[in-house]
Design a protein around this motif. Structure first.
Motif, PDB file in Angstrom:
ATOM      1  N   SER A 244       0.810  -1.221   0.000  1.00 59.44           N
ATOM      2  CA  SER A 244       0.000   0.000   0.000  1.00 59.44           C
ATOM      3  C   SER A 244       0.837   1.263   0.000  1.00 59.44           C
ATOM      4  N   ASP A 245       2.089   1.148  -0.383  1.00 57.62           N
ATOM      5  CA  ASP A 245       2.968   2.317  -0.388  1.00 57.62           C
ATOM      6  C   ASP A 245       2.776   3.150  -1.646  1.00 57.62           C
ATOM      7  N   GLY A 246       3.374   4.335  -1.656  1.00 55.82           N
ATOM      8  CA  GLY A 246       3.220   5.250  -2.777  1.00 55.82           C
ATOM      9  C   GLY A 246       3.793   4.725  -4.074  1.00 55.82           C
ATOM     10  N   TRP A 247       4.925   4.022  -3.995  1.00 59.76           N
ATOM     11  CA  TRP A 247       5.530   3.500  -5.226  1.00 59.76           C
ATOM     12  C   TRP A 247       4.561   2.551  -5.919  1.00 59.76           C
ATOM     13  N   THR A 248       3.960   1.649  -5.157  1.00 66.10           N
ATOM     14  CA  THR A 248       2.996   0.690  -5.720  1.00 66.10           C
ATOM     15  C   THR A 248       1.803   1.418  -6.312  1.00 66.10           C
ATOM     16  N   ASP A 249       1.315   2.402  -5.595  1.00 61.04           N
ATOM     17  CA  ASP A 249       0.165   3.197  -6.045  1.00 61.04           C
ATOM     18  C   ASP A 249       0.466   3.911  -7.359  1.00 61.04           C
ATOM     19  N   ILE A 250       1.560   4.640  -7.392  1.00 63.42           N
ATOM     20  CA  ILE A 250       1.889   5.440  -8.581  1.00 63.42           C
ATOM     21  C   ILE A 250       2.228   4.538  -9.761  1.00 63.42           C
ATOM     22  N   ARG A 251       2.903   3.443  -9.497  1.00 65.06           N
ATOM     23  CA  ARG A 251       3.242   2.514 -10.592  1.00 65.06           C
ATOM     24  C   ARG A 251       1.988   1.942 -11.230  1.00 65.06           C
ATOM     25  N   GLN A 252       0.976   1.683 -10.424  1.00 71.03           N
ATOM     26  CA  GLN A 252      -0.267   1.110 -10.945  1.00 71.03           C
ATOM     27  C   GLN A 252      -1.154   2.151 -11.634  1.00 71.03           C
ATOM     28  N   HIS A 253      -1.189   3.357 -11.055  1.00 72.81           N
ATOM     29  CA  HIS A 253      -2.201   4.323 -11.493  1.00 72.81           C
ATOM     30  C   HIS A 253      -1.642   5.546 -12.202  1.00 72.81           C
ATOM     31  N   GLY A 254      -0.321   5.746 -12.145  1.00 66.29           N
ATOM     32  CA  GLY A 254       0.253   6.935 -12.767  1.00 66.29           C
ATOM     33  C   GLY A 254       0.079   8.183 -11.922  1.00 66.29           C
ATOM     34  N   ILE A 255      -0.757   8.111 -10.924  1.00 66.22           N
ATOM     35  CA  ILE A 255      -1.000   9.215 -10.002  1.00 66.22           C
ATOM     36  C   ILE A 255      -1.136   8.633  -8.598  1.00 66.22           C
ATOM     37  N   MET A 256      -1.244   9.519  -7.598  1.00 64.00           N
ATOM     38  CA  MET A 256      -1.524   9.060  -6.233  1.00 64.00           C
ATOM     39  C   MET A 256      -3.032   8.968  -6.043  1.00 64.00           C
ATOM     40  N   ARG A 257      -3.536   7.770  -5.923  1.00 64.74           N
ATOM     41  CA  ARG A 257      -4.942   7.578  -5.597  1.00 64.74           C
ATOM     42  C   ARG A 257      -5.154   7.297  -4.113  1.00 64.74           C
ATOM     43  N   TRP A 258      -4.092   6.790  -3.474  1.00 66.71           N
ATOM     44  CA  TRP A 258      -4.226   6.406  -2.072  1.00 66.71           C
ATOM     45  C   TRP A 258      -3.646   7.505  -1.179  1.00 66.71           C
ATOM     46  N   GLU A 259      -4.412   7.863  -0.181  1.00 69.29           N
ATOM     47  CA  GLU A 259      -3.931   8.824   0.813  1.00 69.29           C
ATOM     48  C   GLU A 259      -4.245   8.267   2.199  1.00 69.29           C
ATOM     49  N   PHE A 260      -3.398   7.338   2.626  1.00 65.03           N
ATOM     50  CA  PHE A 260      -3.575   6.718   3.933  1.00 65.03           C
ATOM     51  C   PHE A 260      -2.921   7.586   4.991  1.00 65.03           C
ATOM     52  N   ASP A 261      -3.604   7.725   6.113  1.00 66.10           N
ATOM     53  CA  ASP A 261      -3.071   8.637   7.116  1.00 66.10           C
ATOM     54  C   ASP A 261      -2.053   7.996   8.045  1.00 66.10           C
ATOM     55  N   HIS A 262      -2.002   6.645   8.102  1.00 65.94           N
ATOM     56  CA  HIS A 262      -0.982   6.027   8.946  1.00 65.94           C
ATOM     57  C   HIS A 262      -0.763   4.574   8.534  1.00 65.94           C
ATOM     58  N   ALA A 263       0.432   4.100   8.859  1.00 66.94           N
ATOM     59  CA  ALA A 263       0.808   2.691   8.669  1.00 66.94           C
ATOM     60  C   ALA A 263       1.653   2.317   9.875  1.00 66.94           C
ATOM     61  N   ASN A 264       1.140   1.409  10.691  1.00 70.99           N
ATOM     62  CA  ASN A 264       1.758   1.123  11.983  1.00 70.99           C
ATOM     63  C   ASN A 264       2.603  -0.147  11.963  1.00 70.99           C
ATOM     64  N   ASP A 265       3.744  -0.083  12.654  1.00 70.77           N
ATOM     65  CA  ASP A 265       4.559  -1.264  12.988  1.00 70.77           C
ATOM     66  C   ASP A 265       4.848  -2.168  11.796  1.00 70.77           C
TER      67      ASP A 265
END
Length: 795
Positions: free
Chosen positions: A196-217
């Motif tokens: 669910s990181d930005g690289w995966t998001d941008i590679r798939q969509h060409g843009i940032m579609r995901w804006e997650f507010d936190h990722a723990n541990d």
């Protein structure tokens, strides 16, 4: 993995992310402020930031940080993989960097200046993003992989604000990170790497579609899209004990401005460098900076081996240390570099650090974290010997005063006693692999005993000084017995009478009797590391000359040089370089894949420096200059690697003949060797050759009066006219004979007040062919129950 319909203000899915790895060790830049207000160190590789270290130099806190560029559709370009890169220092010898990354499709160019804020715990990048085609709808994303507290896992990332300023945060334990930008963040997200990181998001969509507010541990990544309305902006990556502390540093750095930080950063480096002795060699000043940046601010004098993790892209949390720990050997080598720079304060700090980290028994750890806790648990006797040499050197060069020596002497004496009791055998040679008698280790030990004798005299202990010198003389006369072989198939093949071997693992078998015995070298699959001991060749023989033990024109040295060059030398496009020893397994695989516990050893640039020092000793200054220039060629933007590639290019793996491999870079030891070689060539003599050994063995040609026998190191033969010194670790009465027990003599052992008891026996019968003896142990009130024999060589 595709993730759909994730609501805003949510936690990222896919925990804990893929297994974490570190980054490439092929650094092209290291940066650090000299100001005490900043405790951050940066590294650069492949045109982007790599590991950052905080709050001290043995704690890595970031895998990397770089940019991604897209057009929102098909075009996807990652800065570290899809650009051509140039890097240079902003000013000569100053570790402030300018990087230009050219898109291979010529759609954009990123220019960056990178420094550390000297007032704060912030890494600053002044960035200019240039679109080649103004009509393209390019978007720019910053990606940061926190690996706080030497861990890729157990990190928590989130988006938030500090006093209304949007930032991205991460924390692991008591270390936090904040990333801020002078330009506007259009979007921000924290996710798990690979899911669910930005690289995966941008590679798939060409843009940032995901804006997650936190990722723990987990293994997390922080991503932010940067508003390109202003194509010049500053990114601050800041650290602190809490996220608020890190955020304050980031905001303050941006408000203070990049130019203010840059001006002060460069000014402080120039002021330090103005205090140094300088020579006009190509990489002299950047090598000085490399030594200085590897010193810990919070542990003065503690210099780590390298701000890198060899083959880091294959290493995870199981390898927390990499090379960013302290090896006492490398530390003393670095001290030699500072001696050559004529900077007394730096040397004084190193000696004090050595004394503060000495083990209770007088030794030093194989390597250690900056606070002195052992990391690995081997014992290398050269790492006991070299600090003793450094102690004397510091005193004679007036970096250690008399009052300080009063505090140091009890610790130095403990090291000398440890050496006397445990040498000359070593559990590990200087390459940290084999046990036995090694020419390098023995040379260092002998030089240390003579240095220890001088220190003893300075401190009023004349009897102890005499014993140190007598032992050094004995060990000196056993070097050939232990490590020189003759009339082997290899000697006949190369056309020499004999040569010194890398190591003899046996305490009771002389080199001449090794025959077909073999040993299994480390870093090989079982059986593939099998070698004949008497054909195991190493560059370590050069230490006999470097430490002033043997003349450079000694026939045995010249014989060994022929064998070394036949077996270990490789001519590269930049000049000659040497392998550590034959059948070395510490290096890339045959196909260029990373070292994985096995591999093929590659040439070491520092060994070109060591060979250069031999050539200086032999008066071959021109060839020494050739080797110095080869070291210049091996450097990557001034950074010297641990190893270089030794065969045809493999571009897809970043391997080019004569250039760095995936091993450590930079290596402080290599930079110290470079500086010392510059000075040795200038002075036309080996800069760091100990005076005590030169005088005793090269000029006066001192001969030992004794030969030492111990239970763990029993010699078989002594020359006629020598006294046999029997050393034990308990008081005893020795019953002995020189005529096969026809008559018996009795002698009491003498305490040397260091836990060693000595009994000196000299044959009374001039025709004696052997000495035989046994022991009565006083404290235990018992006989040994066995006789021992030492032959007398009457030839």
């Amino acid at each position: 993995m595709t993730i759909k319909n994730i609501p805003q203000e949510s936690g990222a899915p896919g925990a804990p992310g893929m297994e974490s790895k570190w980054s490439s060790s092929a650094k092209s830049g290291i940066g650090k402020a000299l100001n005490a207000s900043s405790n951050v160190t940066l590294t650069i590789s492949h045109g982007i930031l790599n590991e950052a270290y905080y709050p001290q130099e043995d704690i890595a806190c970031m895998r990397d940080m770089g940019f991604i560029v897209t057009d929102g559709h098909e075009f996807f370009s990652e800065e570290k993989r899809d650009t051509r890169q140039t890097i240079s220092t902003i000013e000569n010898g100053i570790p402030a960097y300018k990087i230009i990354n050219y898109d291979t499709f010529d759609k954009y160019q990123i220019t960056k200046e990178i420094i550390v804020d000297p007032f704060r715990n912030s890494i600053l990048q002044q960035v200019t993003f240039e679109q080649k085609d103004k009509n393209l709808p390019l978007q720019l994303f910053a990606l940061l992989a926190p690996h706080l507290n030497n861990e890729g896992s157990n990190n928590t990332g989130w988006i938030g604000e500090y006093k209304g300023v949007p930032m991205l945060f991460a924390q692991n334990g008591a270390i936090a990170l904040a990333m801020a930008c002078s330009a506007k963040w259009l979007k921000r997200s924290a996710g798990y790497v690979g899911t669910s990181d930005g690289w995966t998001d941008i590679r798939q969509h060409g843009i940032m579609r995901w804006e997650f507010d936190h990722a723990n541990d987990g293994n997390v990544a922080l991503t932010g899209e940067i508003d390109l309305s202003d194509q010049d902006f500053v990114v601050a990556i800041s650290f602190g004990r809490t996220h608020l502390e890190a955020a304050n540093h980031a905001r303050a750095s941006l408000l203070d401005g990049f130019d203010t930080a840059k001006r002060r950063y460069i000014e402080e480096w120039k002021n330090w460098q103005e205090s140094l002795y300088k020579l006009p060699a190509q990489n002299f000043m950047i090598s000085a900076a490399m030594l200085r940046m590897h010193e810990a601010k919070n542990f003065p004098g503690g210099i780590i081996a390298s701000l890198s993790i060899p083959w880091g892209e294959t290493k995870g949390d199981a390898d927390k240390s990499g090379y960013h720990v302290v090896w006492p050997r490398d530390l003393v080598e670095s001290a030699g570099g500072f001696h050559a720079l004529k900077t007394k304060a730096d040397v004084s700090r190193i000696v004090n650090y050595l004394m503060s980290t000495q083990n209770a028994n007088g030794s030093w750890p194989q390597n250690m974290w900056l606070h002195g806790e052992p990391n690995w648990n081997g014992l290398q006797m050269d790492q006991v010997a070299l600090p003793i040499l450094e102690m004397l050197k510091g005193y004679l060069r007036n970096t250690i005063g008399k009052h300080r020596m009063t505090r140091y002497w009890p610790l130095a004496k403990k090291a000398i006693i440890f050496l006397l009791v445990n040498g000359p055998f070593t559990q590990q040679d200087r390459w940290e692999e084999e046990s036995g008698f090694s020419p390098f280790t023995i040379a260092a030990e002998i030089a240390a005993l003579l240095a220890g004798a001088k220190l003893a005299e300075i401190n009023g202990e004349k009897d102890f000084a005499i014993y140190c010198r007598e032992t050094a003389d004995c060990w000196n006369e056993t070097i050939e017995f232990r490590t020189y072989v003759t009339d082997t198939p290899l000697a006949r093949k190369i056309g020499v009478e004999g040569y010194y071997i890398r190591i003899n693992p046996f305490t009771n078998i002389p080199a001449s009797e090794l025959g077909n015995r073999t040993m299994e070298l480390k870093n090989h699959h079982y059986g593939k590391g099998t070698v004949k001991i008497n054909e195991l060749i190493s560059v370590d023989t050069l230490a006999l000359v470097r430490f002033g033990i043997r003349d450079p024109n000694d026939p045995k040295i010249l014989n060994t040089l022929k064998v070394i060059d036949a077996q270990l030398k490789v001519n590269t496009p930049h000049g000659p370089c040497w392998y550590r020893y034959n059948n070395d397994g510490y290096g890339e695989q045959k196909d260029g894949d990373p070292y994985d516990g096995t591999g093929i050893g590659r040439p070491w640039p520092l060994l070109s420096g060591e060979r250069g020092h031999y050539e200086v000793a032999a008066g071959n200054i021109e060839y020494a200059n050739t080797l110095l220039q080869a070291m210049d060629g091996f450097a990557n933007n001034g950074l010297l690697p641990e190893q270089i590639w030794d065969t045809h290019d493999i571009p897809e793996k970043g391997l080019y003949f004569g250039e760095h491999t995936g091993s450590a870079m930079p290596l402080t030891w290599a930079h110290a060797e470079y500086i010392k070689l510059c000075v040795s060539i200038h002075d036309k003599k080996v800069f760091d050759m100990p005076e005590q050994t030169q005088e005793r063995y090269l000029l006066k040609k001192k001969i030992a009066k004794f030969q030492i026998w111990r239970f763990d190191n029993g010699i078989k033969t002594i020359p006629k006219g020598k006294t046999l010194r029997i050393e034990t670790f308990a008081a005893c009465t020795i019953h002995w004979t020189d005529n096969d027990w026809k008559t018996t003599a009795i002698k009491e052992s003498k305490s040397l007040t260091i836990g060693v008891f000595a009994t000196d026996i000299k044959p009374e019968n001039k025709e004696s062919s052997s000495l035989q003896f046994t022991f009565y142990w006083k404290e235990a009130d018992k006989w040994e129950g066995k006789n021992y024999l030492v032959n007398i060589d009457n030839s």
